[in-house]
Design a protein around this motif. Structure first.
Motif, short mmCIF file in Angstrom:
data_model
loop_
_atom_site.label_atom_id
_atom_site.label_comp_id
_atom_site.label_asym_id
_atom_site.label_seq_id
_atom_site.Cartn_x
_atom_site.Cartn_y
_atom_site.Cartn_z
N PRO A 207 0.83 -1.21 0.00
CA PRO A 207 0.00 0.00 0.00
C PRO A 207 0.87 1.26 0.00
N GLY A 208 0.47 2.19 -0.85
CA GLY A 208 1.19 3.46 -0.90
C GLY A 208 2.43 3.44 -1.77
N SER A 209 2.80 2.27 -2.31
CA SER A 209 4.02 2.21 -3.13
C SER A 209 3.84 2.93 -4.45
N GLY A 210 2.64 2.91 -4.99
CA GLY A 210 2.36 3.58 -6.25
C GLY A 210 2.90 2.87 -7.47
N VAL A 211 3.52 1.71 -7.29
CA VAL A 211 4.10 0.97 -8.42
C VAL A 211 2.99 0.30 -9.22
N GLN A 212 2.97 0.55 -10.52
CA GLN A 212 1.97 -0.07 -11.39
C GLN A 212 2.57 -1.16 -12.27
N ARG A 213 3.83 -0.96 -12.67
CA ARG A 213 4.49 -1.91 -13.57
C ARG A 213 5.94 -2.05 -13.14
N ALA A 214 6.42 -3.30 -13.07
CA ALA A 214 7.83 -3.55 -12.75
C ALA A 214 8.32 -4.72 -13.59
N PHE A 215 9.36 -4.48 -14.40
CA PHE A 215 9.86 -5.51 -15.31
C PHE A 215 11.23 -5.99 -14.86
N ASP A 216 11.38 -7.29 -14.79
CA ASP A 216 12.67 -7.92 -14.47
C ASP A 216 13.22 -8.51 -15.77
N PRO A 217 14.19 -7.84 -16.41
CA PRO A 217 14.69 -8.31 -17.71
C PRO A 217 15.42 -9.64 -17.64
N GLN A 218 15.99 -9.98 -16.48
CA GLN A 218 16.70 -11.24 -16.36
C GLN A 218 15.73 -12.41 -16.25
N ALA A 219 14.73 -12.27 -15.40
CA ALA A 219 13.75 -13.34 -15.21
C ALA A 219 12.66 -13.32 -16.27
N ARG A 220 12.63 -12.24 -17.08
CA ARG A 220 11.58 -12.06 -18.10
C ARG A 220 10.21 -12.10 -17.46
N VAL A 221 10.05 -11.37 -16.38
CA VAL A 221 8.79 -11.31 -15.64
C VAL A 221 8.34 -9.86 -15.57
N LEU A 222 7.09 -9.63 -15.94
CA LEU A 222 6.48 -8.31 -15.85
C LEU A 222 5.41 -8.35 -14.76
N ARG A 223 5.59 -7.58 -13.72
CA ARG A 223 4.63 -7.56 -12.63
C ARG A 223 3.75 -6.33 -12.74
N LEU A 224 2.44 -6.58 -12.65
CA LEU A 224 1.46 -5.49 -12.69
C LEU A 224 0.71 -5.45 -11.37
N SER A 225 0.33 -4.27 -10.97
CA SER A 225 -0.50 -4.14 -9.78
C SER A 225 -1.88 -4.72 -10.06
N GLU A 226 -2.40 -5.50 -9.13
CA GLU A 226 -3.72 -6.08 -9.31
C GLU A 226 -4.84 -5.04 -9.21
N ARG A 227 -4.48 -3.83 -8.81
CA ARG A 227 -5.49 -2.79 -8.67
C ARG A 227 -5.78 -2.07 -9.98
N LEU A 228 -5.02 -2.36 -11.02
CA LEU A 228 -5.21 -1.68 -12.30
C LEU A 228 -6.48 -2.15 -12.99
N SER A 229 -7.17 -1.22 -13.63
CA SER A 229 -8.33 -1.57 -14.44
C SER A 229 -7.86 -2.23 -15.73
N GLY A 230 -8.81 -2.74 -16.52
CA GLY A 230 -8.45 -3.38 -17.78
C GLY A 230 -7.71 -2.44 -18.71
N GLY A 231 -8.20 -1.20 -18.83
CA GLY A 231 -7.54 -0.23 -19.70
C GLY A 231 -6.16 0.13 -19.21
N GLN A 232 -5.99 0.24 -17.88
CA GLN A 232 -4.68 0.55 -17.32
C GLN A 232 -3.70 -0.60 -17.52
#
Length: 477
Positions: A207-232
């Motif tokens: 909570p409060g981190s404000g992170v919406q997208r975080a990409f790990d180029p080594q692991a090839r993993v893209l993490r998205l916040s579950e709070r994002l709407s479909g359009g986001q």
């Protein structure tokens, strides 16, 4: 079409191609005397001559358009209406420069911007030296600000907020991947994994981190916040796709710009990736057609494409593809204190960078009516009138006790486009009395009797008279 006297621009075109007057006259099929009159502003440049220039030399007729004139006049006014210049320069003289010698005008504006940045840097350095004398300083001291956000804004502003190559590439990608507008998440997610080996995971971020997208180029993993709407989610996935697959195209756009430092270039790269994402989620042709059919109703467009109010407004301000232009809009985002965090323009509207914006502008009234669209017919000192729509938007990182962000989003266009917008309903477009007189910023505003003036105009002497009291602050001579 108003009469265009573009003699200097035509001379410059001829000089660039190393042509004599006779050679140019022969090439476009007009007499030497007629060309001479055009170049000396004794005759206007007609549509017929423009078309002949286009046919003979492939010249973009926008080169001789007057659309950029007002925005350049505004920028010149800000640059030259400075007491340090030591000259009183009339609006007529500014218009003459903007119309006849736009390259000279842009050079003056560019010099003023560089001077302003140098002054900001010197002020920051002086402040740091003062802190150091007080015993703080050291390696952890804050770096001198180089105004990278302003440079990036200028980059987009100079291109009328439209990056054609990226826009077309994004539209082609949306079509080629068969991504249905408003429902792109699954298709983008599948494509990223199949083409780039990127897995998408959704997490409940702190909570409060404000992170919406975080990409790990080594692991090839893209993490998205579950709070994002479909359009986001679609926007964040498309942004990552831009970095992975369209980096070369982005770098080609950056190569045409001259940024002052690596930080600004990196910020511009993110801005272009975000531009690509917006153009993919809201494909140009489909979105423009929908905007026209819905008379630019922002809420209905948001519902159709599953995006928010701010995203729709931002996209509307980019629809300037040659041969398929939408309404040229000015887009702005401000907070309650008047700080401008986003400013993009496809039109000639210009606000000052100094002295704040105009308190009579309805973008500030929006804060008094949260969540409701307010409209305004606003007239600038030069007589140009704009239809403005404004509404507040809220952003929250979620969780009890985390601060929310509230902004006012403003979207405006020239009065001539107002009949095509749903927001003109009920407004007296032809009634001059229904227009609110606003200015480009108190320090450069020429209006003599504004009760909301916060600063005296820098280009006029104050009238100081102890025998008189006026309702209007900072009365000028």
């Amino acid at each position: 079409m108003k009469k265009l006297f573009m003699g200097v621009r035509l001379k410059r075109l001829r000089e660039e191609r190393r042509l004599t007057q006779q050679a140019l006259a022969d090439a476009i099929g007009i007499s030497l005397s007629y060309l001479n009159q055009i170049e000396n502003n004794q005759r206007p440049l007609t549509v017929a001559v423009l078309l002949k220039l286009n046919a003979a030399f492939g010249v973009d007729v926008q080169l001789f358009s007057g659309e950029d004139e007002a925005r350049l006049v505004g920028e010149l006014r800000e640059a030259l209406f400075d007491p340090g210049v030591g000259e009183e320069i009339s609006s007529a003289e500014l218009k003459e420069i903007a119309t006849g010698m736009p390259a000279v005008g842009r050079a003056i504006v560019g010099l003023h911007k560089r001077l302003s940045r140098a002054l900001d840097q010197s002020a920051a350095l002086a402040a740091r030296l003062g802190d150091d004398r007080q015993g703080d300083g050291g390696a952890d001291s804050a770096p001198i600000a180089a105004a990278p956000f302003e440079e990036v804004r200028d980059f987009f502003y100079s291109r009328h907020n439209h990056i054609d190559a990226l826009d077309r590439a994004a539209e082609a990608a949306a079509t080629g991947l068969g991504l249905p507008p408003g429902r792109m998440v699954t298709g983008l997610e599948t494509y990223l994994e199949a083409k780039h080996g990127v897995r998408v995971l959704r997490h409940a971020l702190p909570p409060g981190s404000g992170v919406q997208r975080a990409f790990d180029p080594q692991a090839r993993v893209l993490r998205l916040s579950e709070r994002l709407s479909g359009g986001q989610q679609a926007f964040q996935l498309a942004t990552q796709l831009a970095f992975l697959e369209y980096g070369g195209l982005i770098d080609a756009e950056l190569a045409e710009a001259s940024f002052s430092n690596a930080e600004t270039r990196a910020l511009a790269r993110i801005g272009l990736a975000n531009y690509f994402a917006g153009a993919l989620v809201l494909p140009y042709s489909v979105f423009l057609q929908s905007a026209k059919e819905l008379r630019y109703d922002i809420d209905l467009l948001g519902q159709k494409f599953d995006v928010g109010f701010e995203t729709v407004c931002h996209r509307l301000s980019t629809l300037q593809r040659p041969g398929a232009r939408g309404v040229p809009f000015f887009f702005i985002r401000v907070d309650r204190a008047g700080n401008i965090s986003k400013r993009q323009s496809a039109t000639d509207f210009h606000f000052s960078r100094v002295g704040g914006t105009c308190p009579l502008w309805n973008v500030y009234e929006a804060f008094t009516r949260p969540g409701r669209i307010v409209t305004q017919l606003a007239e600038m000192p030069d007589g140009r009138t704009y239809l403005w729509m404004a509404r507040t938007v809220d952003h929250s990182a979620g969780g009890y006790g985390t601060p929310d962000k509230t902004f006012a989003i403003g979207l405006g266009c020239d009065l001539q486009h107002a009949p095509g917008l749903v927001y003109s309903k009920g407004l007296r477009l032809d009634d001059a009395e229904a227009r609110t007189p606003i200015g480009a910023g108190c320090k450069i505003c020429e209006r003599p009797a504004c009760p909301q003036r916060a600063f005296p105009p820098v280009a006029q002497a104050l009238r100081i008279d102890e025998t008189r009291s006026s309702f209007t602050p900072y009365a000028s001579t």
